[in-house]
Design a protein around this motif. Structure first.
Motif, PDB file in Angstrom:
ATOM      1  N   ASN A 334      -1.472 -11.616  -2.373  1.00 21.12           N
ATOM      2  CA  ASN A 334      -0.554 -10.017  -1.304  1.00 21.12           C
ATOM      3  C   ASN A 334       1.202 -10.650  -1.800  1.00 21.12           C
ATOM      4  OD1 ASN A 334      -2.411  -8.239  -1.048  1.00 21.12           O
ATOM      5  ND2 ASN A 334      -2.858  -9.214   1.190  1.00 21.12           N
ATOM      6  N   ALA A 335       1.079 -11.839  -1.080  1.00 17.42           N
ATOM      7  CA  ALA A 335       2.676 -12.543  -1.667  1.00 17.42           C
ATOM      8  C   ALA A 335       3.474 -12.148  -2.414  1.00 17.42           C
ATOM      9  CB  ALA A 335       2.804 -13.343  -1.155  1.00 17.42           C
ATOM     10  N   ARG A 337       2.587  -8.973  -4.878  1.00 18.20           N
ATOM     11  CA  ARG A 337       2.834  -7.896  -4.722  1.00 18.20           C
ATOM     12  C   ARG A 337       3.769  -7.265  -4.077  1.00 18.20           C
ATOM     13  NH1 ARG A 337      -2.944  -7.809  -3.551  1.00 18.20           N
ATOM     14  NH2 ARG A 337      -2.549  -5.754  -3.040  1.00 18.20           N
ATOM     15  N   ASP A 362       6.032 -16.084   2.633  1.00 13.48           N
ATOM     16  CA  ASP A 362       7.504 -15.692   2.199  1.00 13.48           C
ATOM     17  C   ASP A 362       9.339 -15.351   2.485  1.00 13.48           C
ATOM     18  OD1 ASP A 362       7.173 -12.992   2.630  1.00 13.48           O
ATOM     19  OD2 ASP A 362       5.361 -13.184   2.270  1.00 13.48           O
ATOM     20  N   ILE A 367       7.236  -7.267   7.488  1.00 14.77           N
ATOM     21  CA  ILE A 367       6.148  -5.616   8.367  1.00 14.77           C
ATOM     22  C   ILE A 367       6.382  -5.697   9.500  1.00 14.77           C
ATOM     23  CG2 ILE A 367       3.866  -5.486   8.769  1.00 14.77           C
ATOM     24  CD1 ILE A 367       3.155  -7.955   6.789  1.00 14.77           C
ATOM     25  N   LEU A 375      -3.805  -4.936  10.709  1.00 13.08           N
ATOM     26  CA  LEU A 375      -3.092  -5.378   9.144  1.00 13.08           C
ATOM     27  C   LEU A 375      -4.946  -5.379   8.145  1.00 13.08           C
ATOM     28  CD1 LEU A 375      -0.204  -7.314   8.253  1.00 13.08           C
ATOM     29  CD2 LEU A 375      -0.799  -4.673   7.453  1.00 13.08           C
ATOM     30  N   TYR A 380      -6.637  -0.368   5.809  1.00 14.93           N
ATOM     31  CA  TYR A 380      -5.279  -0.271   7.005  1.00 14.93           C
ATOM     32  C   TYR A 380      -4.078  -0.519   5.115  1.00 14.93           C
ATOM     33  CZ  TYR A 380      -1.566   0.465  10.069  1.00 14.93           C
ATOM     34  OH  TYR A 380      -0.664   0.833  10.695  1.00 14.93           O
ATOM     35  N   ARG A 381      -3.188  -0.387   5.593  1.00 19.36           N
ATOM     36  CA  ARG A 381      -2.553   0.087   4.706  1.00 19.36           C
ATOM     37  C   ARG A 381      -0.969  -0.061   5.028  1.00 19.36           C
ATOM     38  NH1 ARG A 381      -5.533   2.674   0.951  1.00 19.36           N
ATOM     39  NH2 ARG A 381      -6.205   1.098  -1.329  1.00 19.36           N
ATOM     40  N   ASP A 383       1.873   1.427   3.352  1.00 19.59           N
ATOM     41  CA  ASP A 383       2.627   1.784   2.136  1.00 19.59           C
ATOM     42  C   ASP A 383       1.946   1.612   0.770  1.00 19.59           C
ATOM     43  OD1 ASP A 383       3.950   2.872   0.142  1.00 19.59           O
ATOM     44  OD2 ASP A 383       5.469   1.434  -0.192  1.00 19.59           O
ATOM     45  N   SER A 387       0.331   0.250  -2.160  1.00 24.08           N
ATOM     46  CA  SER A 387      -0.435  -0.840  -2.890  1.00 24.08           C
ATOM     47  C   SER A 387      -2.023  -0.392  -3.136  1.00 24.08           C
ATOM     48  CB  SER A 387      -1.823  -0.992  -0.667  1.00 24.08           C
ATOM     49  OG  SER A 387      -3.485  -1.129  -1.383  1.00 24.08           O
ATOM     50  N   GLY A 392      -4.068  -2.630  -4.909  1.00 24.91           N
ATOM     51  CA  GLY A 392      -4.623  -2.686  -3.502  1.00 24.91           C
ATOM     52  C   GLY A 392      -5.736  -1.276  -3.554  1.00 24.91           C
ATOM     53  N   THR A 393      -6.863  -2.160  -2.434  1.00 26.91           N
ATOM     54  CA  THR A 393      -7.780  -1.375  -2.374  1.00 26.91           C
ATOM     55  C   THR A 393      -7.746  -1.332  -0.879  1.00 26.91           C
ATOM     56  OG1 THR A 393      -9.236  -3.329  -1.687  1.00 26.91           O
ATOM     57  CG2 THR A 393      -9.804  -2.408  -4.015  1.00 26.91           C
ATOM     58  N   GLY A 394      -6.830  -1.839   0.326  1.00 29.40           N
ATOM     59  CA  GLY A 394      -6.539  -1.871   2.067  1.00 29.40           C
ATOM     60  C   GLY A 394      -8.075  -2.568   1.826  1.00 29.40           C
ATOM     61  N   GLY A 396      -8.596  -6.078   1.755  1.00 32.92           N
ATOM     62  CA  GLY A 396      -7.644  -7.250   0.937  1.00 32.92           C
ATOM     63  C   GLY A 396      -8.154  -8.641   2.854  1.00 32.92           C
ATOM     64  N   LEU A 397      -7.093  -8.277   3.744  1.00 36.20           N
ATOM     65  CA  LEU A 397      -7.160  -8.686   4.562  1.00 36.20           C
ATOM     66  C   LEU A 397      -8.302  -8.593   5.592  1.00 36.20           C
ATOM     67  CD1 LEU A 397      -3.273  -8.572   5.725  1.00 36.20           C
ATOM     68  CD2 LEU A 397      -4.358 -10.648   4.979  1.00 36.20           C
ATOM     69  N   ALA A 398      -9.464  -7.994   5.578  1.00 29.90           N
ATOM     70  CA  ALA A 398     -10.074  -7.816   6.573  1.00 29.90           C
ATOM     71  C   ALA A 398     -10.977  -8.490   5.964  1.00 29.90           C
ATOM     72  CB  ALA A 398     -10.868  -5.992   5.503  1.00 29.90           C
TER      73      ALA A 398
HETATM   74  P1  ADP Z   1      -4.152  -4.396  -0.038  1.00 27.51           P
HETATM   75  O1  ADP Z   1      -5.211  -3.958  -0.811  1.00 27.51           O
HETATM   76  O2  ADP Z   1      -3.440  -2.710  -0.140  1.00 27.51           O
HETATM   77  O3  ADP Z   1      -3.817  -5.187  -0.657  1.00 27.51           O
HETATM   78  P2  ADP Z   1      -4.809  -5.687   1.935  1.00 27.51           P
HETATM   79  O4  ADP Z   1      -5.257  -5.509   3.537  1.00 27.51           O
HETATM   80  O5  ADP Z   1      -4.655  -7.294   1.682  1.00 27.51           O
HETATM   81  O6  ADP Z   1      -4.652  -3.822   1.604  1.00 27.51           O
HETATM   82  O7  ADP Z   1      -3.288  -5.959   2.951  1.00 27.51           O
HETATM   83  C1  ADP Z   1      -3.223  -4.605   4.090  1.00 27.51           C
HETATM   84  C2  ADP Z   1      -1.366  -4.539   4.189  1.00 27.51           C
HETATM   85  O8  ADP Z   1      -0.760  -5.830   4.506  1.00 27.51           O
HETATM   86  C3  ADP Z   1      -1.003  -3.774   2.686  1.00 27.51           C
HETATM   87  O9  ADP Z   1      -0.989  -3.313   2.741  1.00 27.51           O
HETATM   88  C4  ADP Z   1       1.014  -5.037   2.954  1.00 27.51           C
HETATM   89  O10 ADP Z   1       1.203  -3.275   3.191  1.00 27.51           O
HETATM   90  C5  ADP Z   1       0.737  -5.123   3.383  1.00 27.51           C
HETATM   91  N1  ADP Z   1       1.066  -6.792   3.157  1.00 27.51           N
HETATM   92  C6  ADP Z   1      -0.302  -7.792   2.596  1.00 27.51           C
HETATM   93  N2  ADP Z   1       0.659  -8.693   2.327  1.00 27.51           N
HETATM   94  C7  ADP Z   1       1.724  -8.405   2.796  1.00 27.51           C
HETATM   95  C8  ADP Z   1       3.255  -9.817   2.673  1.00 27.51           C
HETATM   96  N3  ADP Z   1       3.427 -10.885   1.811  1.00 27.51           N
HETATM   97  N4  ADP Z   1       4.326  -9.233   2.701  1.00 27.51           N
HETATM   98  C9  ADP Z   1       4.588  -7.557   3.224  1.00 27.51           C
HETATM   99  N5  ADP Z   1       3.062  -7.010   3.039  1.00 27.51           N
HETATM  100  C10 ADP Z   1       2.061  -7.798   3.032  1.00 27.51           C
END
Ligand code: ADP
Length: 442
Positions: A334-335, A337, A362, A367, A375, A380-381, A383, A387, A392-394, A396-398
């Protein structure tokens, strides 16, 4: 067998015969007979009077009433003792029922046929705001929700009613009313059971949203693939080079669907699988794991980012390597992308808090604060376009959140627009294995 009537009979015979004999001696046998009978009747009346006085008292043992009265008194005493024991048992049962239903997580209210409150438990006070002096008042005057008034006035209540709590409108209550008292509830009393179903409602909404999101996420790439396939069907129009180009264009949405399905499967196994216990889990060596993820991240970055690593080799985690790889990998990629070329990404694994923490920092765009609490929600994204275009699938953080939950760890996110973001995984001491650092002898 002893017959109480025969003792009474012999008592009568004794009085009458004795008096008659005395009468005979004095020359008035008939008067003797009358006197004997009268004497019997007077003593019988006296015995009845004593019996009545005794019966009106509490439950003292029967006196000697003689004859049939003694037998009646004894039976009466036995019945009274039995019903006293039964009453005591019922009182005890009622007391225990009231005590246990007081502790029930559901509100319980006992109502008269007309809706007057007879009794309620502690939870009813908390959930419905009933006060001790509300006993005897009509429930319809206390819960004034129109749907509730309509519901309570119905003759039967086969379905439960769901309304917002009168105390807190953000909570949903499920109200069920069942007949109570006597066999089949013929007393007309009603038992009102109220449970808080807010979390069930939330889960249902989450499930609905989740299915809608998955369908939407799959439909978009599928529509693209279907579009190209439709065009390709007319194969005479295309030469081999165009065909190859079209097939290449199909690859990206197909890859997106594959990633989405993989993430969904990962989430599902994280949701349903038993969490790895710290005692039985393997030791995961964090430093080599992070280094291997960084190698993948560098490939993704293609030299556009600067990486800084600060790893403490002596701290390891007891857990599942595949899951931790996925969690740390998501944060690091993510950092890469979501930050532009020239960003510095720092990955650290150091003692911190009650144990140790892995942080990915980073100095990218950061954000906005309104996004931070959401997040880790599924799909949830910040943008959506960005993503998707970066694969991205939205989810990742889940996935990160679920992996950490299974490892008794916590995710913290600190971010500031224009300054960058920091995602930290805090592992508590029980999950860690700390190796002693070698002392170099001088
Ligand atoms: P995705 O699969 O879309 O990456 P995540 O759940 O991993 O979904 O992340 C959710 C959202 O958090 C991303 O759509 C992005 O906008 C934001 N995000 C995650 N990591 C960062 C970061 N290091 N800097 C800025 N935005 C981030």
């Amino acid at each position: 067998m002893f017959n109480p009537w025969s003792s009474e009979f012999w008592r009568l015979v004794f009085y009458v015969v004795t008096a008659w004999l005395l009468g005979l001696i004095f020359g008035w046998p008939v008067w003797g007979l009358v006197a004997g009978l009268s004497f019997y009747i007077v003593t019988l009346a006296q015995r009845f009077h004593r019996f009545e006085t005794w019966a009106n008292q509490g439950v003292s043992e029967p006196e000697e009433f003689g004859g049939i009265l003694e037998d009646i008194a004894f039976r009466f005493y036995r019945i009274r003792m039995r019903s006293r024991r039964r009453k005591k048992r019922l009182t005890e049962l009622l007391r225990r029922w009231q005590h246990s239903s007081s502790a029930l997580p559901d509100a319980t209210v006992l109502l008269e046929k007309n809706g007057d409150i007879l009794w309620f438990n502690r939870t009813a006070s908390a959930m419905l705001g009933l006060k001790p002096n509300d006993q005897g008042r009509n429930i319809g005057n206390l819960i004034r929700h129109p749907r509730f008034i309509y519901y309570i006035n119905q003759p039967e209540h086969p379905e439960p009613l769901e309304i917002a709590s009168p105390r807190d409108i953000s909570r949903i209550l499920s109200i069920r009313i069942v007949p109570y008292g006597g066999v089949g509830g013929e007393t007309g009393q009603l038992l009102m059971l109220v449970s808080d179903v807010t979390h069930i409602q939330r889960l249902m909404t989450m499930r609905r949203d989740f299915i809608a999101n998955v369908s939407h996420e799959l439909r978009t790439p599928l529509t693209v693939i279907m579009g190209y396939l439709e065009t390709l069907k007319d194969d005479e129009m295309f030469d081999a080079a165009t065909m190859k180009e079209y097939l290449a264009r199909i690859e990206a949405p197909a890859q997106r669907m594959k990633t989405l399905v993989e993430d969904l499967l990962m989430l599902s196994s994280l949701d349903t699988g038993a969490p790895p216990s710290p005692e039985l889990s393997a030791i995961v060596r964090v430093s080599p794991l992070v280094k291997s993820i960084l190698a993948e991240a560098e490939q993704l970055s293609q030299g556009q980012h600067d990486f800084v690593i600060e790893l403490d080799d002596s701290i390891q985690i007891r857990g599942v390597e595949k899951e931790l790889h996925s969690a740390f990998g998501n944060l690091i990629t993510n950092a890469v992308r979501y930050t532009p070329a020239g960003t510095t990404i720092t990955v650290s694994w150091q003692p911190g808090g009650d144990g140790a923490k892995l942080c990915v920092r980073d100095n990218g765009p950061g954000i906005s604060p309104e996004h931070l609490p959401r997040l880790t929600e599924r799909f949830y994204r910040v943008d959506v376009g960005r993503s998707r275009s970066s694969g991205g699938t939205g989810l990742g953080l889940a996935i990160v959140k679920q992996v950490l939950r299974r490892h008794d760890a916590e995710l913290t996110i600190v971010s500031q627009v224009g300054a960058g973001s920091e995602f930290c995984c805090l592992f508590n001491h029980a999950r860690l294995q700390v190796e002693k650092k070698l002392q170099v002898a001088r």
